[in-house]
Design a protein around this motif. Structure first.
Motif, short mmCIF file in Angstrom:
data_model
loop_
_atom_site.label_atom_id
_atom_site.label_comp_id
_atom_site.label_asym_id
_atom_site.label_seq_id
_atom_site.Cartn_x
_atom_site.Cartn_y
_atom_site.Cartn_z
N ALA A 94 0.83 -1.21 0.00
CA ALA A 94 0.00 0.00 0.00
C ALA A 94 0.86 1.26 0.00
O ALA A 94 0.64 2.18 -0.80
N CYS B 285 1.06 3.82 -3.20
CA CYS B 285 0.42 5.13 -3.01
C CYS B 285 1.44 6.25 -2.80
O CYS B 285 1.31 7.33 -3.39
N ASP C 22 -3.00 6.46 -7.94
CA ASP C 22 -4.32 6.81 -7.44
C ASP C 22 -4.81 5.74 -6.47
O ASP C 22 -4.66 4.54 -6.73
N ARG C 23 -5.40 6.16 -5.36
CA ARG C 23 -5.84 5.20 -4.34
C ARG C 23 -6.87 4.21 -4.87
O ARG C 23 -6.85 3.04 -4.50
N ARG D 278 -11.41 0.66 -0.67
CA ARG D 278 -10.62 1.87 -0.36
C ARG D 278 -10.42 2.05 1.14
O ARG D 278 -9.36 2.48 1.58
N LEU E 192 -7.62 -0.03 2.21
CA LEU E 192 -6.37 0.57 1.76
C LEU E 192 -5.98 1.72 2.69
O LEU E 192 -4.81 1.84 3.07
N LYS E 193 -6.95 2.55 3.09
CA LYS E 193 -6.65 3.66 4.00
C LYS E 193 -6.06 3.14 5.31
O LYS E 193 -5.12 3.72 5.85
N LEU F 152 -2.51 2.00 4.72
CA LEU F 152 -1.64 3.17 4.59
C LEU F 152 -1.36 3.79 5.95
O LEU F 152 -0.21 4.13 6.26
#
Length: 181
Positions: free
Chosen positions: A137, A141, A147-148, A159, A162-163, A166
């Motif tokens: 990730a 990123c 792009d996410r 998403r 993913l956040k 990150l």
């Protein structure tokens, strides 16, 4: 995704290429769209797609059938696009007009360059120490600046997931880098 390649058995040296050719024909528009999402340049995306297909042909004897053939092709295209992005960042293109006749000097000292290289190496090492999910990730990123939404799709996650990866990866990086100063 079409179910035409479901249940396909691992390919052996004597197997015909018809299933592969059919999967390529069927998925080419979708794979081109994937390459375009990463590269944003139709010519470059077409080159990457061609490279990916050549790579797939070379690797076809090793295809074990654990995934659908189209899924396997998708992964190869994503990897080829990411490699192209990495090489693009290593060798940024300078328009000819900007490079010819450039005059000037830099206030950046050799010590400044050495320190910059040292910090870069520390960051690379810290990223390499991250758990695989966080490393993927953060690398995609933050280092590749993708792009996410694209990254989430390529990793097969939402998403929000993913956040979270990150956040955890960046926190671990901060902690790791602060210990190694």
């Amino acid at each position: 995704m079409s179910g035409g390649d479901r249940g396909m058995q691992p390919l052996e040296a004597g197997d015909p290429l018809e299933p592969f050719e059919a999967a390529v024909r069927r998925s080419t528009p979708r794979l081109m769209a994937v390459a375009l999402r990463y590269l944003r340049d139709p010519e470059e995306a077409a080159d990457v797609l061609q490279d990916a297909f050549l790579s797939a042909i070379r690797s076809l004897p090793h295809f074990e059938g654990r995934a659908q053939l189209t899924t396997w092709l998708h992964r190869i295209v994503v990897n080829a696009a990411l490699m192209r992005l990495r090489s693009r960042r290593r060798r940024p293109e300078t328009p000819l007009g900007e490079s010819v006749g450039r005059v000037g000097f830099s206030l950046e000292t050799p010590e400044w360059h050495l320190e910059r290289l040292r910090v870069r190496q520390q960051v690379r090492e810290a990223v390499a120490r991250l758990p695989p999910q966080a490393r993927d990730a953060v690398a995609r990123c933050d280092l590749l600046e993708l792009d996410r939404s694209t990254v989430a799709r390529s990793l097969g996650i939402q998403r929000d997931a993913l956040k979270m990866r990150l956040h955890r990866g960046r926190r671990a990086l901060r902690n790791d880098l602060s210990r190694h100063r």
